[in-house]
Structures are given as C-alpha cells and as structure tokens.
Scaffold this motif. Structure first.
Motif, PDB file in Angstrom:
ATOM      1  N   TYR A 156       0.848  -1.204   0.000  1.00 13.06           N
ATOM      2  CA  TYR A 156       0.000   0.000   0.000  1.00 13.06           C
ATOM      3  C   TYR A 156       0.877   1.245   0.000  1.00 13.06           C
ATOM      4  N   LEU A 157       1.909   1.252   0.822  1.00 10.21           N
ATOM      5  CA  LEU A 157       2.820   2.409   0.914  1.00 10.21           C
ATOM      6  C   LEU A 157       3.592   2.589  -0.393  1.00 10.21           C
ATOM      7  N   TRP A 158       4.007   1.469  -0.997  1.00  9.21           N
ATOM      8  CA  TRP A 158       4.729   1.563  -2.269  1.00  9.21           C
ATOM      9  C   TRP A 158       3.827   2.188  -3.334  1.00  9.21           C
ATOM     10  N   GLN A 159       2.572   1.721  -3.384  1.00 11.65           N
ATOM     11  CA  GLN A 159       1.631   2.255  -4.377  1.00 11.65           C
ATOM     12  C   GLN A 159       1.337   3.729  -4.114  1.00 11.65           C
ATOM     13  N   ARG A 160       1.268   4.128  -2.848  1.00  9.33           N
ATOM     14  CA  ARG A 160       1.039   5.545  -2.535  1.00  9.33           C
ATOM     15  C   ARG A 160       2.178   6.388  -3.106  1.00  9.33           C
ATOM     16  N   MET A 161       3.415   5.920  -2.885  1.00 12.86           N
ATOM     17  CA  MET A 161       4.588   6.680  -3.349  1.00 12.86           C
ATOM     18  C   MET A 161       4.654   6.678  -4.880  1.00 12.86           C
ATOM     19  N   TYR A 162       4.413   5.522  -5.485  1.00 11.81           N
ATOM     20  CA  TYR A 162       4.521   5.356  -6.948  1.00 11.81           C
ATOM     21  C   TYR A 162       3.440   6.165  -7.670  1.00 11.81           C
ATOM     22  N   ARG A 163       2.207   6.072  -7.201  1.00  7.28           N
ATOM     23  CA  ARG A 163       1.089   6.701  -7.899  1.00  7.28           C
ATOM     24  C   ARG A 163       1.017   8.205  -7.627  1.00  7.28           C
ATOM     25  N   SER A 164       1.417   8.602  -6.423  1.00  8.03           N
ATOM     26  CA  SER A 164       1.301  10.053  -6.129  1.00  8.03           C
ATOM     27  C   SER A 164       2.372  10.850  -6.889  1.00  8.03           C
ATOM     28  N   THR A 165       3.464  10.193  -7.293  1.00  3.27           N
ATOM     29  CA  THR A 165       4.531  10.907  -8.039  1.00  3.27           C
ATOM     30  C   THR A 165       4.508  10.527  -9.512  1.00  3.27           C
ATOM     31  N   HIS A 166       3.422   9.862  -9.940  1.00  2.86           N
ATOM     32  CA  HIS A 166       3.410   9.261 -11.279  1.00  2.86           C
ATOM     33  C   HIS A 166       3.548  10.282 -12.396  1.00  2.86           C
ATOM     34  N   ALA A 167       3.078  11.467 -12.156  1.00  7.09           N
ATOM     35  CA  ALA A 167       3.113  12.488 -13.222  1.00  7.09           C
ATOM     36  C   ALA A 167       4.549  12.830 -13.596  1.00  7.09           C
ATOM     37  N   TRP A 168       5.477  12.666 -12.688  1.00  8.92           N
ATOM     38  CA  TRP A 168       6.866  13.048 -12.980  1.00  8.92           C
ATOM     39  C   TRP A 168       7.851  12.023 -12.457  1.00  8.92           C
ATOM     40  N   GLY A 169       7.318  10.882 -11.974  1.00  7.36           N
ATOM     41  CA  GLY A 169       8.227   9.901 -11.381  1.00  7.36           C
ATOM     42  C   GLY A 169       8.415   8.698 -12.268  1.00  7.36           C
ATOM     43  N   ARG A 170       7.949   7.578 -11.832  1.00  7.39           N
ATOM     44  CA  ARG A 170       7.928   6.289 -12.560  1.00  7.39           C
ATOM     45  C   ARG A 170       9.322   5.683 -12.808  1.00  7.39           C
ATOM     46  N   LYS A 171      10.247   6.547 -13.295  1.00  7.73           N
ATOM     47  CA  LYS A 171      11.614   6.041 -13.555  1.00  7.73           C
ATOM     48  C   LYS A 171      12.643   7.042 -13.040  1.00  7.73           C
ATOM     49  N   GLY A 172      13.905   6.630 -13.050  1.00  5.89           N
ATOM     50  CA  GLY A 172      14.958   7.575 -12.684  1.00  5.89           C
ATOM     51  C   GLY A 172      14.972   7.884 -11.190  1.00  5.89           C
ATOM     52  N   VAL A 173      15.303   9.120 -10.863  1.00  4.21           N
ATOM     53  CA  VAL A 173      15.631   9.441  -9.470  1.00  4.21           C
ATOM     54  C   VAL A 173      14.422   9.286  -8.543  1.00  4.21           C
ATOM     55  N   THR A 174      13.220   9.495  -9.051  1.00  5.27           N
ATOM     56  CA  THR A 174      12.043   9.328  -8.179  1.00  5.27           C
ATOM     57  C   THR A 174      11.897   7.873  -7.755  1.00  5.27           C
ATOM     58  N   MET A 175      12.068   6.958  -8.714  1.00  7.28           N
ATOM     59  CA  MET A 175      11.968   5.543  -8.375  1.00  7.28           C
ATOM     60  C   MET A 175      13.143   5.124  -7.478  1.00  7.28           C
ATOM     61  N   ALA A 176      14.271   5.758  -7.653  1.00  4.83           N
ATOM     62  CA  ALA A 176      15.408   5.471  -6.765  1.00  4.83           C
ATOM     63  C   ALA A 176      15.094   5.964  -5.352  1.00  4.83           C
ATOM     64  N   ALA A 177      14.448   7.116  -5.237  1.00  4.97           N
ATOM     65  CA  ALA A 177      14.064   7.637  -3.920  1.00  4.97           C
ATOM     66  C   ALA A 177      13.014   6.732  -3.265  1.00  4.97           C
ATOM     67  N   ILE A 178      12.052   6.285  -4.062  1.00  5.42           N
ATOM     68  CA  ILE A 178      11.053   5.328  -3.542  1.00  5.42           C
ATOM     69  C   ILE A 178      11.761   4.059  -3.060  1.00  5.42           C
ATOM     70  N   SER A 179      12.767   3.629  -3.832  1.00  7.66           N
ATOM     71  CA  SER A 179      13.535   2.428  -3.458  1.00  7.66           C
ATOM     72  C   SER A 179      14.174   2.588  -2.082  1.00  7.66           C
ATOM     73  N   ALA A 180      14.749   3.748  -1.830  1.00  9.13           N
ATOM     74  CA  ALA A 180      15.441   3.973  -0.550  1.00  9.13           C
ATOM     75  C   ALA A 180      14.470   3.898   0.621  1.00  9.13           C
ATOM     76  N   VAL A 181      13.283   4.475   0.452  1.00  7.49           N
ATOM     77  CA  VAL A 181      12.267   4.406   1.518  1.00  7.49           C
ATOM     78  C   VAL A 181      11.812   2.968   1.699  1.00  7.49           C
ATOM     79  N   ASP A 182      11.598   2.272   0.587  1.00  7.69           N
ATOM     80  CA  ASP A 182      11.142   0.872   0.653  1.00  7.69           C
ATOM     81  C   ASP A 182      12.187  -0.024   1.321  1.00  7.69           C
ATOM     82  N   LEU A 183      13.470   0.212   1.030  1.00  4.18           N
ATOM     83  CA  LEU A 183      14.526  -0.588   1.680  1.00  4.18           C
ATOM     84  C   LEU A 183      14.463  -0.418   3.199  1.00  4.18           C
ATOM     85  N   ALA A 184      14.292   0.835   3.640  1.00  3.48           N
ATOM     86  CA  ALA A 184      14.231   1.111   5.081  1.00  3.48           C
ATOM     87  C   ALA A 184      13.003   0.439   5.706  1.00  3.48           C
TER      88      ALA A 184
END
Ligand SMILES: O=C(O)C(=O)C[C@@H](O)CO
Ligand SMILES: [Mg+2]
Length: 390
Positions: free
Chosen positions: A93-121
């Motif tokens: 649920y948290l991953w989808q919140r991060m992925y979908r709320s930043t979808h307009a400018w995220g999805r790949k690159g540094v946003t997905m890397a930032a999501i990765s760091a939160v998910d690892l923690a």
C-alpha cells in the motif's frame, strides 16, 4: 507499529579518490563530443542514507546513490509525508502511494530510486520487528552460499589488468567482469584495443572461468553489431549494456545476433520496465539494482516475472539490498561483488558508509540466518571524510 519519522541525509565523500584516467570505461557520454573526461558524470561520490523510525523505536536503513541530493529532496518533500503515521507492514500500500502520487513526474529515474530507498528502510524495519533477515521474508535461503563474480577490471594498462585478474583468481574467484575502454568514437584502433584486453584476460583466467564484459552504454547498435561477432571466440558469459537503456529494439536485435547473451537493467525501473525488456527478449540476463528499481517490493515481483521467463537475475552491484534478493530467489544464481578499494567510480563508497557487508571467500558470499533486517549499521570509522547534509 507506525512510522514516526523519516530522515534522509546525503553523505558527500571528501576523502581521496582515484583520479580518472582516459578510456577507463566506455560509457554513454563517449558518443557526445566533450573536452572533459566522459566517465565523470558516472561517479558516485555521494550517497543518501534514509533512516525510518517507528513508534516502538525500530530504525530501518535505506540508501540511494542516483542523484542523491535530488533523491533527498523528493523524500523530504513528497515521500516522507506519505509514509509517516502508516504501518510499515502495509508495504505494498505504501509503495503504491509513493509510486502513484509521483506518477506524473516519477515512474523512472531518481524518483523511483528515492522510492527504493524508503522501501529498503521499510523492509529493514519489517525484518528487525520479527527478528528475521529480510531474505527470510522473501522466500528464505535458496542457496547454501551465494556465488559472486569479481567486478572491476576497468580499462587500464594491459599488464595491470592481467595482474589484477591473477590476484583475484588466486583468491578463488571463478567469474570476472571487465570494462571495455573504447567505442564508436575510437575507430578501428579502439576495436583492436578492446579485443586485446579481452584476449589478455582470457590468457590469465583461461576458459574454465567466466568472463563478463561491460560496455556501460558506451556503444551504439552499429558498433555493437561489428564487435559482437569478433568477441564470440572469447565466449563471454554476457556483454552488458551495449547501448543506451532506451534503445530496447537495439538490445533485442543484439540479443539475437550472436551466441553472446546480452545483459542489462541497471538503468531500468519498476515491474513494468522489466515486463517490456522480457516481452521483447531484449536481455538474456536481468540486472536491476534494488536501490533504484523500486526497492525490495518491486525487485521481489521482478524476480518472479524473470522466473516465469527463465531469465536469470544478477542484480547490479553488490551491496546488501541486492544480496537478500539473490539469496531468496531461484531466479538469481549469483551476485556481483566489488571488493573494498580506494574510492574510484564510487561503487566502493557503500563500504565507507555501512557496516555489515559480507566479504567474499573463495568466490562466495554468506548471509546470516540470525541477523535481522538487511543486516547493516552505519559506520563511524570514515565519518570525518564525509560532509553530511541533513
Ligand atoms: O557494475 C556495473 O555493472 C556497473 O555498471 C558499474 C559502473 O561503474 C560501470 O562499470
Ligand atoms: Mg553495469
């Protein structure tokens, strides 16, 4: 259990670094006219560390190395508010919140890397909260120990490369990855130099050991079509990132061109990115990096997808967040391994920030069944060589 706080700090290395040398590693910038050394934009001398604390005092550690200052800003501004107050066990649920709320400018690159760091923690917290290593939450121990390949052999003096290969052959490694130094901008002399280095390494390690060859996006389709047939006699285990990540058709053509498997993925993101690569038979080996691709939540799904295609997963880089994905999946036969060296490209920086990384023995890595979470702590030994940005 609820997430109480999220802290992202940038560790900027101020210590000594090995100076760059020309033709050290072919890379995407080689094809762009420049007076500066082309590998400079691919040095990772800063790293963002994420610490997530829960209301019962558990602290999870995550990390991101792509555009670390930007990643920190994305975490502080957008991702932290989405996870604070939430139950870390609701990780999908948290991953989808991060992925979908930043979808307009995220999805790949540094946003997905930032999501990765939160998910690892978050996954570090999950393991610590039940006193289990993360791999035990993903599928458990699928290997007695993890085979790993020695990864360095950047393009330097031929004798230096042979001495380096011999040193790690003597330490029991049976798999080695080297970097090409030349590409389309270097003409036929560059082709000769590339072949000379591969031949020299085969002289040292023979043909009973695996040799992987890294282009790091430094070629183009035309050059790769010329090079691959010339490389077949050296029987590489794979040729990695021959073209830029967006040239999926180029990957697919090269992957069918010769007997040489084409590998890639460290610059691809999310389950959907790998769905494309697999459907189009663009790679024969998948190499996502768990601190880029979407964290453990995404990598775990990609492992399953790759298993269904019988495409092996060999995550990019060593580092604990990748080792847990390899240990817990039959789809992942081995890990990449950078020994600790002086800081050069920056793949080594992880060792200067974290404690807990396993040291390879005779070409194998081991994870402990009883070390909870990812198994990392923050190192204090080199803190005076970092500028830390809160
Ligand atoms: O280890 C790899 O596969 C990399 O791409 C690292 C990078 O530094 C180029 O070698
Ligand atoms: Mg690579």
């Amino acid at each position: 259990m609820k997430i109480k706080s999220v802290r992202a700090r940038v560790y900027e290395w101020k210590g000594k670094t090995v100076p760059p040398q020309g033709n050290f590693c072919s890379n995407a910038m080689d094809l762009v006219y420049s007076k500066t050394e082309t590998m400079s934009t691919f040095r990772f001398h800063s790293w963002t560390v994420v610490e997530i604390e829960t209301d019962d005092g558990i602290v999870g550690l995550g990390n991101v190395a792509l555009a670390p200052k930007i990643a920190k800003a994305i975490i502080d501004e957008y991702l932290a508010p989405l996870v604070i107050g939430q139950d870390p066990w609701d990780y999908e649920y948290l991953w989808q919140r991060m992925y979908r709320s930043t979808h307009a400018w995220g999805r790949k690159g540094v946003t997905m890397a930032a999501i990765s760091a939160v998910d690892l923690a978050i996954w570090d917290i999950l393991g610590k909260s039940v006193n289990k290593p993360v791999f035990k939450l993903l599928g458990g121990r699928t290997k007695e120990k993890i085979p790993c390949y020695y990864s360095k052999l950047y393009r330097t003096d031929i004798q230096e490369m042979q001495d380096e290969a011999q040193k790690f052959l003597d330490q029991g490694f049976t798999m080695f990855k080297s970097r090409f130094g030349y590409g389309p901008a270097h003409g036929t002399q560059g082709v000769k130099e590339n072949l000379k280095a591969v031949e020299a390494l085969r002289e040292v390690i023979g043909y009973d050991n695996d040799l992987m060859l890294e282009c790091y996006m430094g070629w183009n389709l035309e050059y790769a079509k010329r090079m691959l047939p010339k490389l077949e006699k050296f029987q590489p285990r794979w040729v990695e990132e021959p073209v830029i990540a967006d040239d999926i058709d180029g990957y697919a053509e090269l992957n069918q061109l010769t007997s040489i498997p084409i590998s890639g993925g460290e610059h691809e993101f999310s389950l959907y990115g790998f769905k494309q690569l697999l459907e189009r038979k663009a790679v024969s080996v998948v190499q996502y990096d768990t601190n880029r691709v979407g964290g453990i939540t995404a990598a775990h799904k990609i492992n399953a997808l790759c298993e269904s295609y019988s495409v092996p997963v060999v995550p990019h880089a060593g580092q604990m967040h990748n080792y847990h994905l390899t240990m817990s999946s039959m789809a992942s036969p081995m890990s990449e391994y950078f020994p600790m060296f002086d800081v050069e490209v920056g793949n080594e920086l992880f060792y200067y920030i974290f404690d807990g990384e396993p040291v390879a023995e005779n070409g194998f890595l081991q994870l402990d069944d009883n070390t909870p979470g990812l198994g990392l702590t923050l190192k204090t030994e080199f803190l005076d060589q970092f500028n830390i940005i809160e």
